[in-house]
Design an enzyme around this catalytic site. Sequence first.
Site, PDB file in Angstrom:
ATOM      1  N   SER A 207       2.728 -11.143  -2.796  1.00  0.00           N
ATOM      2  CA  SER A 207       2.622  -9.970  -1.921  1.00  0.00           C
ATOM      3  C   SER A 207       3.201 -10.274  -0.549  1.00  0.00           C
ATOM      4  O   SER A 207       3.126 -11.405  -0.071  1.00  0.00           O
ATOM      5  CB  SER A 207       1.137  -9.594  -1.762  1.00  0.00           C
ATOM      6  OG  SER A 207       0.953  -8.686  -0.698  1.00  0.00           O
TER       7      SER A 207
ATOM      8  N   TYR B 204      -8.045 -12.067   0.248  1.00  0.00           N
ATOM      9  CA  TYR B 204      -7.064 -11.631  -0.766  1.00  0.00           C
ATOM     10  C   TYR B 204      -5.705 -12.275  -0.465  1.00  0.00           C
ATOM     11  O   TYR B 204      -5.077 -12.871  -1.331  1.00  0.00           O
ATOM     12  CB  TYR B 204      -6.931 -10.101  -0.782  1.00  0.00           C
ATOM     13  CG  TYR B 204      -5.654  -9.653  -1.432  1.00  0.00           C
ATOM     14  CD1 TYR B 204      -4.558  -9.281  -0.653  1.00  0.00           C
ATOM     15  CD2 TYR B 204      -5.519  -9.674  -2.809  1.00  0.00           C
ATOM     16  CE1 TYR B 204      -3.362  -8.920  -1.254  1.00  0.00           C
ATOM     17  CE2 TYR B 204      -4.332  -9.308  -3.410  1.00  0.00           C
ATOM     18  CZ  TYR B 204      -3.248  -8.937  -2.623  1.00  0.00           C
ATOM     19  OH  TYR B 204      -2.058  -8.602  -3.213  1.00  0.00           O
TER      20      TYR B 204
ATOM     21  N   LYS C 299      -3.153 -15.343  -2.503  1.00  0.00           N
ATOM     22  CA  LYS C 299      -1.713 -15.303  -2.801  1.00  0.00           C
ATOM     23  C   LYS C 299      -1.004 -16.508  -2.181  1.00  0.00           C
ATOM     24  O   LYS C 299      -0.164 -17.160  -2.814  1.00  0.00           O
ATOM     25  CB  LYS C 299      -1.103 -14.003  -2.271  1.00  0.00           C
ATOM     26  CG  LYS C 299      -1.628 -12.737  -2.933  1.00  0.00           C
ATOM     27  CD  LYS C 299      -1.336 -12.706  -4.440  1.00  0.00           C
ATOM     28  CE  LYS C 299      -1.771 -11.402  -5.072  1.00  0.00           C
ATOM     29  NZ  LYS C 299      -1.555 -11.364  -6.530  1.00  0.00           N
TER      30      LYS C 299
HETATM   31  C1  WQD Z   1      -0.171   1.535   4.670  1.00  0.00           C
HETATM   32  C2  WQD Z   1      -0.177   2.200   6.037  1.00  0.00           C
HETATM   33  C3  WQD Z   1      -2.254   1.935   7.206  1.00  0.00           C
HETATM   34  C4  WQD Z   1      -4.610   4.294   4.338  1.00  0.00           C
HETATM   35  C5  WQD Z   1      -1.966  -3.242   1.473  1.00  0.00           C
HETATM   36  C6  WQD Z   1      -2.243  -4.684   1.242  1.00  0.00           C
HETATM   37  C7  WQD Z   1      -1.053  -5.338   0.612  1.00  0.00           C
HETATM   38  C8  WQD Z   1      -0.636  -4.572  -0.619  1.00  0.00           C
HETATM   39  C9  WQD Z   1      -0.385  -3.115  -0.295  1.00  0.00           C
HETATM   40  C10 WQD Z   1      -1.532  -5.679  -2.536  1.00  0.00           C
HETATM   41  C11 WQD Z   1      -0.855   1.351   7.119  1.00  0.00           C
HETATM   42  C12 WQD Z   1      -2.009   3.394   6.871  1.00  0.00           C
HETATM   43  C13 WQD Z   1      -3.568   3.641   4.978  1.00  0.00           C
HETATM   44  C14 WQD Z   1      -5.233   5.417   4.967  1.00  0.00           C
HETATM   45  C15 WQD Z   1      -3.734   5.166   6.842  1.00  0.00           C
HETATM   46  N1  WQD Z   1      -1.619  -4.692  -1.627  1.00  0.00           N
HETATM   47  N2  WQD Z   1      -3.146   4.066   6.212  1.00  0.00           N
HETATM   48  N3  WQD Z   1      -4.766   5.799   6.205  1.00  0.00           N
HETATM   49  O1  WQD Z   1      -2.239  -2.148   4.338  1.00  0.00           O
HETATM   50  O2  WQD Z   1       0.310  -1.986   4.235  1.00  0.00           O
HETATM   51  O3  WQD Z   1      -0.914  -3.120   2.401  1.00  0.00           O
HETATM   52  O4  WQD Z   1      -1.595  -2.606   0.272  1.00  0.00           O
HETATM   53  O5  WQD Z   1      -0.663  -6.506  -2.636  1.00  0.00           O
HETATM   54  O6  WQD Z   1      -1.396  -6.654   0.261  1.00  0.00           O
HETATM   55  O7  WQD Z   1      -2.463  -5.303   2.493  1.00  0.00           O
HETATM   56  O8  WQD Z   1      -1.080  -0.672   2.620  1.00  0.00           O
HETATM   57  O9  WQD Z   1      -1.373   1.660   1.934  1.00  0.00           O
HETATM   58  O10 WQD Z   1      -3.370   0.407   2.878  1.00  0.00           O
HETATM   59  O11 WQD Z   1      -1.506   1.097   4.405  1.00  0.00           O
HETATM   60  O12 WQD Z   1      -3.347   5.541   7.963  1.00  0.00           O
HETATM   61  O13 WQD Z   1      -6.178   6.044   4.436  1.00  0.00           O
HETATM   62  O14 WQD Z   1      -0.935   3.399   5.947  1.00  0.00           O
HETATM   63  O15 WQD Z   1      -2.818   1.795   8.515  1.00  0.00           O
HETATM   64  O16 WQD Z   1      -0.173   1.576   8.354  1.00  0.00           O
HETATM   65  P1  WQD Z   1      -0.997  -1.986   3.535  1.00  0.00           P
HETATM   66  P2  WQD Z   1      -1.905   0.665   2.903  1.00  0.00           P
END
Ligand code: WQD
Length: 343
Positions: free
Chosen positions: A129, A153, A157
């Site tokens: 990841s 998590y 990785k």
């Molecule tokens: C994306 C953007 C949030 C939800 C995570 C893991 C990573 C991978 C992918 C496994 C950010 C914003 C999100 C919400 C929001 N997983 N957001 N409201 O955090 O980039 O990555 O998932 O491998 O390891 O860390 O993904 O989709 O949670 O967030 O504003 O309800 O959307 O702040 O900017 P992230 P995400």
Amino acid sequence: MRVLVTGGAGYIGSHTVLQLLVANHSVLIADDFSNAKPSAVTRLEELAGQSIPVCRVDLTDEAATLALFDDAIAGGQPIEAVIHFAGFKAVGESVAKPLAYYRNNLDTTFSVLRAMDVHGVRQFVFSSSATVYGENPVRERTEDMPTYATSPYGWTKVMVEQVLRDLAVADDSWRIALLRYFNPVGAHASGRIGEDPSGLPNNLMPFVAQVAVGRREKLAVFGDDYDTVDGTGVRDYIHVEDLAAGHVAALERIGLRDDALSVWNLGSGHPESVLEVVAAFARASGREIPYEVVPRRPGDVDAYWANPSKANRELGWSATRTIDEMCADTWRWQSQNPNGYPD
Ligand code: WQD
């Protein structure tokens, strides 16, 4: 090749299984169904037009994992390669349950690697990841950057990547790919398989989709005071079909390479902000997406995306689908399956 796909009933695993079958590989799915439903396999078989062997197994059980390989040999279809998706993947949950995450994500990997070693199986594709890049001031991530994590998590990785590096140094007969995903989204164009998070979605795209389909009232936008185009978080979203194609390409290429271990970013290289994703989803679905800006989520970084040029060059692969296609395919899956897969 006969490929064992651990976690093959899950979101990225299922899309990869389908592309492996289309590429004329044969597949054995191993899954404990802790984060997937058997009906996902039924849908896969419908799309593939063939039955797909599945073994319900706890891969932290080394004896059971060894038996999986023994049974494959006894059945006349020995496992020749492994794509390892199985693992827990919720960042927030890992902070609350670190022991469960370390045990599951490390022990499943150790069991599979031990069974491979015993049976002389050496081609291993690992689901890593972009989270391993931690918080780097250089927003465009390249594979040579240092790795560390900001959650249990993420540490699982980083640790598995280190185990695999040491294994490759100790025995150069291995052919290992570390695939660093950015933000996987989207669904197969049929709308029959897709992302089906249990409970409240952690990730942006499934949450937006559930707002659009009426399952959630509104999206909480975690902060609009970042140093980005519109103040909201910026990420590299990659269509799950492009991601699956990257796995097939890596699996088919590592056997031809001299390196015992290779690392590739699987991302689009095209960053999008939260509000840009929301706007794209509204276009794709024709639905308004109500949202409210709330404080930042602890642990979030402002902006990062992939430099995918190494994978483009060495795998002959690139992500082709746009954010609008990602949203359109997500919407087709979500609107056809408002409550995800049937139980
Ligand atoms: C994306 C953007 C949030 C939800 C995570 C893991 C990573 C991978 C992918 C496994 C950010 C914003 C999100 C919400 C929001 N997983 N957001 N409201 O955090 O980039 O990555 O998932 O491998 O390891 O860390 O993904 O989709 O949670 O967030 O504003 O309800 O959307 O702040 O900017 P992230 P995400």
